[in-house]
Design a protein around this motif. Structure first.
Motif, PDB file in Angstrom:
ATOM      1  N   SER A 183      66.944  53.730 -29.338  1.00 31.36           N
ATOM      2  CA  SER A 183      67.567  54.333 -28.163  1.00 31.36           C
ATOM      3  C   SER A 183      68.611  55.381 -28.560  1.00 31.36           C
ATOM      4  CB  SER A 183      68.221  53.247 -27.306  1.00 31.36           C
ATOM      5  OG  SER A 183      68.802  53.802 -26.151  1.00 31.36           O
ATOM      6  N   ILE A 184      69.397  55.088 -29.590  1.00 36.03           N
ATOM      7  CA  ILE A 184      70.437  56.030 -30.028  1.00 36.03           C
ATOM      8  C   ILE A 184      69.814  57.324 -30.559  1.00 36.03           C
ATOM      9  CG2 ILE A 184      72.171  56.406 -31.825  1.00 36.03           C
ATOM     10  CD1 ILE A 184      73.096  53.538 -31.373  1.00 36.03           C
ATOM     11  N   LYS A 185      68.700  57.216 -31.280  1.00 33.44           N
ATOM     12  CA  LYS A 185      68.025  58.422 -31.780  1.00 33.44           C
ATOM     13  C   LYS A 185      67.498  59.274 -30.633  1.00 33.44           C
ATOM     14  CE  LYS A 185      66.738  56.651 -36.355  1.00 33.44           C
ATOM     15  NZ  LYS A 185      65.640  56.254 -37.248  1.00 33.44           N
ATOM     16  N   LEU A 186      66.973  58.619 -29.598  1.00 34.94           N
ATOM     17  CA  LEU A 186      66.493  59.356 -28.426  1.00 34.94           C
ATOM     18  C   LEU A 186      67.646  60.036 -27.702  1.00 34.94           C
ATOM     19  CD1 LEU A 186      63.850  56.862 -26.951  1.00 34.94           C
ATOM     20  CD2 LEU A 186      63.397  59.134 -27.916  1.00 34.94           C
ATOM     21  N   ILE A 187      68.786  59.347 -27.597  1.00 36.21           N
ATOM     22  CA  ILE A 187      69.967  59.925 -26.953  1.00 36.21           C
ATOM     23  C   ILE A 187      70.432  61.160 -27.724  1.00 36.21           C
ATOM     24  CG2 ILE A 187      72.436  59.519 -26.534  1.00 36.21           C
ATOM     25  CD1 ILE A 187      71.694  56.657 -25.758  1.00 36.21           C
ATOM     26  N   TYR A 188      70.404  61.076 -29.044  1.00 30.66           N
ATOM     27  CA  TYR A 188      70.806  62.208 -29.882  1.00 30.66           C
ATOM     28  C   TYR A 188      69.941  63.432 -29.587  1.00 30.66           C
ATOM     29  CZ  TYR A 188      72.008  64.803 -34.128  1.00 30.66           C
ATOM     30  OH  TYR A 188      72.420  65.775 -35.009  1.00 30.66           O
ATOM     31  N   ASP A 189      68.627  63.225 -29.526  1.00 29.20           N
ATOM     32  CA  ASP A 189      67.705  64.329 -29.245  1.00 29.20           C
ATOM     33  C   ASP A 189      67.901  64.873 -27.836  1.00 29.20           C
ATOM     34  OD1 ASP A 189      66.608  64.046 -31.760  1.00 29.20           O
ATOM     35  OD2 ASP A 189      64.998  62.716 -31.099  1.00 29.20           O
ATOM     36  N   ARG A 190      68.110  63.981 -26.865  1.00 26.69           N
ATOM     37  CA  ARG A 190      68.313  64.409 -25.475  1.00 26.69           C
ATOM     38  C   ARG A 190      69.598  65.223 -25.351  1.00 26.69           C
ATOM     39  NH1 ARG A 190      63.289  64.090 -23.712  1.00 26.69           N
ATOM     40  NH2 ARG A 190      62.497  61.961 -23.509  1.00 26.69           N
ATOM     41  N   TYR A 191      70.633  64.806 -26.051  1.00 29.46           N
ATOM     42  CA  TYR A 191      71.903  65.524 -25.988  1.00 29.46           C
ATOM     43  C   TYR A 191      71.758  66.921 -26.578  1.00 29.46           C
ATOM     44  CZ  TYR A 191      76.897  66.484 -26.457  1.00 29.46           C
ATOM     45  OH  TYR A 191      78.141  67.049 -26.360  1.00 29.46           O
ATOM     46  N   ASN A 192      70.978  67.032 -27.626  1.00 30.00           N
ATOM     47  CA  ASN A 192      70.730  68.334 -28.250  1.00 30.00           C
ATOM     48  C   ASN A 192      70.060  69.285 -27.262  1.00 30.00           C
ATOM     49  OD1 ASN A 192      70.482  70.372 -30.082  1.00 30.00           O
ATOM     50  ND2 ASN A 192      69.040  69.332 -31.419  1.00 30.00           N
ATOM     51  N   VAL A 193      69.113  68.776 -26.474  1.00 27.98           N
ATOM     52  CA  VAL A 193      68.422  69.605 -25.472  1.00 27.98           C
ATOM     53  C   VAL A 193      69.402  70.045 -24.390  1.00 27.98           C
ATOM     54  CG1 VAL A 193      66.638  69.595 -23.688  1.00 27.98           C
ATOM     55  CG2 VAL A 193      66.184  68.524 -25.899  1.00 27.98           C
ATOM     56  N   VAL A 194      70.254  69.131 -23.938  1.00 23.72           N
ATOM     57  CA  VAL A 194      71.249  69.462 -22.912  1.00 23.72           C
ATOM     58  C   VAL A 194      72.208  70.535 -23.435  1.00 23.72           C
ATOM     59  CG1 VAL A 194      73.232  68.557 -21.627  1.00 23.72           C
ATOM     60  CG2 VAL A 194      71.113  67.247 -21.727  1.00 23.72           C
ATOM     61  N   LEU A 195      72.656  70.379 -24.674  1.00 26.86           N
ATOM     62  CA  LEU A 195      73.560  71.358 -25.266  1.00 26.86           C
ATOM     63  C   LEU A 195      72.880  72.714 -25.412  1.00 26.86           C
ATOM     64  CD1 LEU A 195      76.453  71.436 -26.404  1.00 26.86           C
ATOM     65  CD2 LEU A 195      75.487  71.043 -28.663  1.00 26.86           C
ATOM     66  N   THR A 295      76.393  44.937 -36.561  1.00 22.62           N
ATOM     67  CA  THR A 295      77.026  46.028 -37.307  1.00 22.62           C
ATOM     68  C   THR A 295      76.151  47.270 -37.358  1.00 22.62           C
ATOM     69  OG1 THR A 295      78.339  44.535 -38.677  1.00 22.62           O
ATOM     70  CG2 THR A 295      77.908  46.718 -39.561  1.00 22.62           C
ATOM     71  N   LYS A 296      74.872  47.074 -37.633  1.00 17.31           N
ATOM     72  CA  LYS A 296      73.962  48.229 -37.712  1.00 17.31           C
ATOM     73  C   LYS A 296      73.886  48.948 -36.379  1.00 17.31           C
ATOM     74  CE  LYS A 296      69.390  49.598 -39.332  1.00 17.31           C
ATOM     75  NZ  LYS A 296      68.081  49.152 -39.855  1.00 17.31           N
ATOM     76  N   GLY A 297      73.845  48.151 -35.284  1.00 15.52           N
ATOM     77  CA  GLY A 297      73.811  48.774 -33.960  1.00 15.52           C
ATOM     78  C   GLY A 297      75.099  49.508 -33.654  1.00 15.52           C
ATOM     79  N   ILE A 298      76.250  48.915 -34.059  1.00 16.19           N
ATOM     80  CA  ILE A 298      77.550  49.543 -33.820  1.00 16.19           C
ATOM     81  C   ILE A 298      77.654  50.872 -34.557  1.00 16.19           C
ATOM     82  CG2 ILE A 298      80.046  49.303 -34.194  1.00 16.19           C
ATOM     83  CD1 ILE A 298      79.606  46.243 -33.898  1.00 16.19           C
ATOM     84  N   LEU A 299      77.134  50.886 -35.782  1.00 11.89           N
ATOM     85  CA  LEU A 299      77.272  52.077 -36.632  1.00 11.89           C
ATOM     86  C   LEU A 299      76.091  53.032 -36.542  1.00 11.89           C
ATOM     87  CD1 LEU A 299      78.668  50.430 -39.899  1.00 11.89           C
ATOM     88  CD2 LEU A 299      79.956  51.427 -38.008  1.00 11.89           C
ATOM     89  N   GLN A 300      75.038  52.660 -35.769  1.00 12.13           N
ATOM     90  CA  GLN A 300      73.806  53.441 -35.777  1.00 12.13           C
ATOM     91  C   GLN A 300      74.032  54.890 -35.351  1.00 12.13           C
ATOM     92  OE1 GLN A 300      70.757  52.605 -37.021  1.00 12.13           O
ATOM     93  NE2 GLN A 300      70.454  54.791 -36.716  1.00 12.13           N
ATOM     94  N   GLN A 301      74.846  55.090 -34.343  1.00 10.45           N
ATOM     95  CA  GLN A 301      75.104  56.454 -33.875  1.00 10.45           C
ATOM     96  C   GLN A 301      75.748  57.288 -34.975  1.00 10.45           C
ATOM     97  OE1 GLN A 301      76.542  56.880 -29.837  1.00 10.45           O
ATOM     98  NE2 GLN A 301      77.962  58.472 -30.450  1.00 10.45           N
ATOM     99  N   ALA A 302      76.717  56.691 -35.669  1.00 11.55           N
ATOM    100  CA  ALA A 302      77.369  57.407 -36.774  1.00 11.55           C
ATOM    101  C   ALA A 302      76.391  57.636 -37.919  1.00 11.55           C
ATOM    102  CB  ALA A 302      78.583  56.623 -37.261  1.00 11.55           C
ATOM    103  N   PHE A 303      75.504  56.659 -38.195  1.00  8.02           N
ATOM    104  CA  PHE A 303      74.486  56.836 -39.238  1.00  8.02           C
ATOM    105  C   PHE A 303      73.573  58.020 -38.912  1.00  8.02           C
ATOM    106  CE2 PHE A 303      74.475  52.075 -40.589  1.00  8.02           C
ATOM    107  CZ  PHE A 303      75.636  52.301 -41.314  1.00  8.02           C
TER     108      PHE A 303
END
Length: 583
Positions: A183-195, A295-303
């Motif tokens: 989900s975080i990877k999809l959010i990253y891509d979606r945010y890039n499109v919005v930007l 922990t992995k979920g908490i840090l996934q966005q930063a990863f």
């Protein structure tokens, strides 16, 4: 890539990694130490009160613990925060430097929003993670381990039940993590499109308004923003479900401890103080397992942001690509009297079709040359190769007898001035915009150049003369005035090669003739290369090269090419007919 390797790469972005780790553990140890002391003091106080013992020692310990914690914790947090702020500042500088060093081809293949993502979303996400999340993870694990030891001393069964429920919580978190990561990877891509949508508004606002497509653009943005919102809500659902299950097991654990502990107190197996301590500490054990599993979920966005940033840093710079292309090639050539020399140059845009294939061209020093041809014939590609913005697949390009390669590209560009088609002006004064070409030039020299390009008299009419502002991107100026500023900026650089990319494309006939007269009267020692569509102004140039599909099919002066009645002749006739229509 393993979790620990990702975490290490995330921490490697910090300027002082070891100091950051030390202050993180130190601040957590201070905080946990105080809480453990308070738990023990509470136990002793309650048991002391119940047995009417003297509690002065407990009060003294409490005061000392509060003083030490209040003094040390803020200090550790200050230095930790300082490291984060300094690291983020240096990361922004590194991103900016890398963006400047990347080749033109990178920007041809990426949107503006791609680089902006590194400055905004990536940096902000990493800065946030360096702050509280990482400290909270370390704090939860350390406190959980200490709590296990403390409760173990009181009653081993209570510890075993806590650990069993903790392992169950760990399994639940691991299950949810794979969905959170996706989900975080999809959010990253979606945010890039919005930007990207927002960036396109800024760059294309004139076209949007002229073509009256504001609603279409808005609807497109609304759709992309909705997708971003949907993914964000989906992530929230996953995280809420995980938190809900975790909360249920924590409450189950609390109820067990409450009833089981009550029986132990009743049977005098533990004291009431012990019971209070267990109730105070048991939650930290469940929290520790939740944290380990999450922990992995908490840090996934930063990863995700760290991985993207590492890939950006690994992009080959312009110098590296030029150095690679010129490896083992001679840096000198026997032909030494040319400003520009192309020898068997081949180039393509990453596909199988070559824009240029074994192109050869010589431009003499002091020669005035025009490049003409239909759109897509290779004129703009040629001048970008001259400036080292593109790198040839094969062959050699010499500028003033220097082969273009990584170590000398800046020296070569110092000898080239470029007047772009879009007339880029900065939001400053006339003097500042002209001085960009040469920061050491005096105001009297600027005035002399402005007289040559027909700009001085206009500036003298302004209230602040050369200190008058040109407006946002020169919005207060006409097309001719903007062009004169860009020519003045190019001339103050004192380069031996001047490149004009469609210098009169957006000008009327009077301004076109005036600008071309300026170019015609430039000093003879300056080599001039003009990419031109308006051919009726090309009579004065020494040589005209006609491009067609990456090849030079005709060369000569204006009269020779007209008499030849080839492609140039057809272009010239077509050009004159268009001008007659506008007249």
């Amino acid at each position: 890539m393993s979790f620990y390797k990702k975490l290490n790469e995330l921490l490697n972005h910090l300027d002082k990694k070891k100091a950051y780790i030390f202050f993180t553990f130190a601040s957590c140890a201070t905080f946990i130490g105080f809480r453990l002391i308070m738990s023990i003091v509470n136990q002793q106080l309650i048991d002391g009160v119940m047995s009417n013992d003297n509690i002065s020692n407990e009060i003294t310990i409490t005061i000392i613990g509060v003083v030490l914690s209040c003094c040390s914790f803020p200090i550790f947090m200050y230095f930790r925060g300082k490291i984060i702020r300094n690291s983020i500042m240096k990361m922004r500088l590194s991103i900016f430097r890398q963006a400047l060093n990347l080749p033109q081809s990178y920007y041809d293949n990426h949107n503006n929003s791609d680089v902006m993502m590194y400055y905004t979303y990536n940096i902000n996400s990493m800065e946030e993670t360096y702050g509280e999340p990482i400290r909270a993870i370390v704090n939860d694990i350390m406190f959980g381990v200490c709590s296990i030891v403390m409760i173990f001393i009181i009653n081993i069964k209570m510890v075993l039940v806590n650990i069993a429920l903790g392992i169950l919580l760990l399994s639940v978190n691991v299950f949810f993590n794979k969905y959170i990561e996706k989900s975080i990877k999809l959010i990253y891509d979606r945010y890039n499109v919005v930007l990207s949508d927002i960036s396109e508004i800024y760059s294309g606002i004139k076209d949007i308004k002229v073509f009256n497509i504001s609603e279409y653009i808005y609807e497109n943005f609304l759709e992309n923003n909705k997708k971003y919102e949907t993914e964000s809500i989906n992530l929230n659902k996953i995280q809420s479900s995980k938190e809900g299950i975790g909360y249920f097991f924590k409450m189950l654990n609390f109820i067990f401890l409450l009833f089981y502990g009550s029986f132990l107190v009743k049977d005098n197996l533990i004291t009431i103080g012990d019971m209070v301590m267990v109730i105070l500490l048991h939650g930290s054990i469940a929290t520790m397992f939740l944290t380990i599993g999450g922990t992995k979920g908490i840090l996934q966005q930063a990863f995700t942001c760290s991985d993207a940033l590492n890939k950006f840093y690994l992009e080959a710079t312009e110098k590296e690509l030029l150095q690679l292309a010129s490896h083992k090639r001679s840096t000198k050539d026997s032909d030494c009297n040319y400003s520009v020399l192309f020898k068997n140059v081949s180039f393509n845009y990453g596909n199988a079709n070559f824009q240029f294939n074994n192109l050869n061209l010589k431009i003499q020093k002091g020669e005035k040359v025009a490049l003409v041809g239909y759109s897509g014939s290779g004129k703009s590609t040629f001048i970008k190769l001259v400036m080292g913005l593109y790198i040839p697949c094969d062959g050699k390009i010499f500028i003033n007898n220097q082969l273009i390669y990584g170590d000398n590209i800046e020296n070569i560009r110092d000898d080239i001035s470029y007047i772009p088609q879009d007339k880029l002006l900065f939001s400053g004064t006339f003097e500042e915009n002209i001085r960009y070409g040469n920061s050491k030039i005096t105001i009297s020299e600027i005035e002399h150049i402005c007289k040559l390009v027909g700009l001085h008299d206009y500036i003298q009419l302004l209230p602040d003369k050369y200190n008058s502002f040109v407006g946002e991107h020169g919005c207060a100026l006409s097309g001719g005035q903007k062009q004169r500023i860009t020519i003045a900026r190019a001339l103050v650089k004192r380069a031996s090669i001047l490149i004009f990319d469609e210098p009169t494309s957006a000008l009327d006939i009077r301004n076109t003739e005036s600008i071309m007269k300026i170019i015609e009267n430039l000093p003879n020692e300056i080599t001039v290369i003009i990419v031109a569509h308006k051919l009726h102004c090309m009579e004065f140039v020494d040589n005209i090269h006609v491009f067609d599909k990456g090849h030079i099919i005709e060369s000569g002066n204006h009269t020779e090419l007209i008499n030849k009645k080839g492609v140039y002749y057809d272009l010239y006739k077509s050009n004159n007919k268009k001008d007659e229509v506008f007249i």
